[in-house]
Enzyme design. Sequence first.
Site, PDB file in Angstrom:
ATOM      1  N   SER A   1      40.442  37.618  74.232  1.00 49.46           N
ATOM      2  CA  SER A   1      41.876  37.775  73.987  1.00 49.46           C
ATOM      3  C   SER A   1      42.655  36.885  74.964  1.00 49.46           C
ATOM      4  O   SER A   1      42.392  35.683  75.039  1.00 49.46           O
ATOM      5  CB  SER A   1      42.229  39.261  74.099  1.00 49.46           C
ATOM      6  OG  SER A   1      43.503  39.535  73.619  1.00 49.46           O
TER       7      SER A   1
ATOM      8  N   ASP B   1      41.723  38.383  62.530  1.00 50.71           N
ATOM      9  CA  ASP B   1      42.180  38.990  63.782  1.00 50.71           C
ATOM     10  C   ASP B   1      43.713  39.080  63.789  1.00 50.71           C
ATOM     11  O   ASP B   1      44.403  38.113  63.479  1.00 50.71           O
ATOM     12  CB  ASP B   1      41.692  38.122  64.943  1.00 50.71           C
ATOM     13  CG  ASP B   1      41.878  38.770  66.307  1.00 50.71           C
ATOM     14  OD1 ASP B   1      42.937  39.366  66.559  1.00 50.71           O
ATOM     15  OD2 ASP B   1      40.960  38.661  67.130  1.00 50.71           O
TER      16      ASP B   1
ATOM     17  N   HIS C   1      39.154  42.670  66.836  1.00 51.25           N
ATOM     18  CA  HIS C   1      39.558  41.859  67.984  1.00 51.25           C
ATOM     19  C   HIS C   1      38.532  42.040  69.091  1.00 51.25           C
ATOM     20  O   HIS C   1      38.224  43.158  69.493  1.00 51.25           O
ATOM     21  CB  HIS C   1      40.934  42.340  68.449  1.00 51.25           C
ATOM     22  CG  HIS C   1      41.535  41.520  69.539  1.00 51.25           C
ATOM     23  ND1 HIS C   1      41.841  40.185  69.382  1.00 51.25           N
ATOM     24  CD2 HIS C   1      41.911  41.846  70.811  1.00 51.25           C
ATOM     25  CE1 HIS C   1      42.382  39.730  70.505  1.00 51.25           C
ATOM     26  NE2 HIS C   1      42.428  40.713  71.383  1.00 51.25           N
TER      27      HIS C   1
END
Length: 528
Positions: free
Chosen positions: A236, A461, A490
């Site tokens: 991320s 995502d 994710h």
Amino acid sequence: MRRRTAALGSAGTLIVGTLVAGALAAPAASADSSARHGRDAEATGVAVAAAQAARAGIDWQPCPADWGLEKPIQCGWVSVPVDYAKPYGKKIKLAVDRIAATGTPAERQGALLYNPGGPGGSGLRFPRRVTTKSAIWANAAKAYDFVGFDPRGVGKSAPISCVDPTEFVKGPKADPVPDSEADKRAQRKLAAEYAAGCAEKSGDMLPYMTTPNTARDLDVIRAALGEKKLNFVGVSYGTYLGAVYGTLFPTHVRRMVLDSVVNPSTRNIWYEANLGQDIAFEGRLTDWMNWVAKNDASYHLGDTLAEVRQQWQTLRAAAKKAPLGGKVGPAELIGFFQNAPYYDSMWAPVAEAWSAYAAGDPQPLIDNAAADLTDTAGNISSENGNAVYTAVECADAQWPTSWKKWDRDNSRLHEKYPFMTWANAWMNLPCATWKAPSQKPVQVRTGKGLPPVLITQSERDAATPYEGAVELHKRFQGSRLITERDAGSHGITNLVNPCLNTRVEAYLLTGKLDGRDVTCAPHATPQP
């Protein structure tokens, strides 16, 4: 980016959001030259700090009992300058932890560092992948010490704060979707108060809460560990941290896995990134609602997408009229329901709580969505995470200061993508009135000596849309992209998908990458 479940407010008035932010404004030539001079000073400063850290090493000790890290995980500290242009000036201590490689001395390849995202996420739980016997990471654990850390401002590492944690989490907040101009004015006031609170409580740190500085910290930790080169897994926001590190320190990278990628384009960091996220969240919410409809025999929320959507609208309206348990309104519901678009592992739990409500029992929704005011440590952590999230994104790039632009962009998006848009806007709006200087984003690119990087991404995502992985893949020459087709969870390197897991493992253990990009079938669909 990591999930954020609250936003701003000095009067206990926040919102639910996501994570990500933005934008641009071409500095004058004089600003460019001064920025260049600053970067030169910081490059010298990080070399000084890394040399000091290499000499000092890390004094590893048993972890403090209240850190929740079981033996044989060890903890320690690494000192870094607040301002790398002044390496002999004020310092802060970063919390680090490790668990030794489980294999033979011949198998050991060094340390593997990890960042879970955010900005504002703690990496200290990474070594627990060994103590909890994660099968996906077992072979990598033979070769590497697993090393976690709290980035600057986070958790144990000189934590910053913007508001009282109890006020921060207290609900119900105002509905993020405004019904009137008065609602918008109230939210704007909250955002400005939040920005002022950050300056008041943490102003000394705010100018230095940047991704480039966290990347410099990463290099100092590398040196303190006695590592010549960095092995790194970033998820991320951790992918943006990795991308900036790879740009600033290309010759210091050994292996790098970047999973669920923030688009590193300077145009995207960070305002546009948030707008793109709003669109992607709506798409993934639809995927989940289709699954809920398909499993109507379990959840009884409707057997078509339209019926399930209507159930959401009905729930939202009911909570707006009379917050569930006096605590859960639309803002809190968004905070809980956004777990489903984030993570497939949350599809069934969110649907189950919702199904119970529809059957007449609101308690599971209240338990999951309402703040627990007795959870002092958890609430401090939530407030700190949001403070770091805001501070980094506001400091990394210049944001629009015109309310007309924010209003126009978010009003337009809300028409087609209503789930997250306004919640995300209010969460990021403090950057419009931020009290500390903002920088120009790093131009992420391939520097001389950067080895091949492995990029992994699911196609749908929500938090970091797929285009980000494609953009980073173009910018990092020699990189490989593994795409998980028809999937949208994710952070996919921690999911069971042998097509993906075997390639990540092979790269970490041997440096081997496929001759071309790879598309994997999706991991298993969640079961009700």
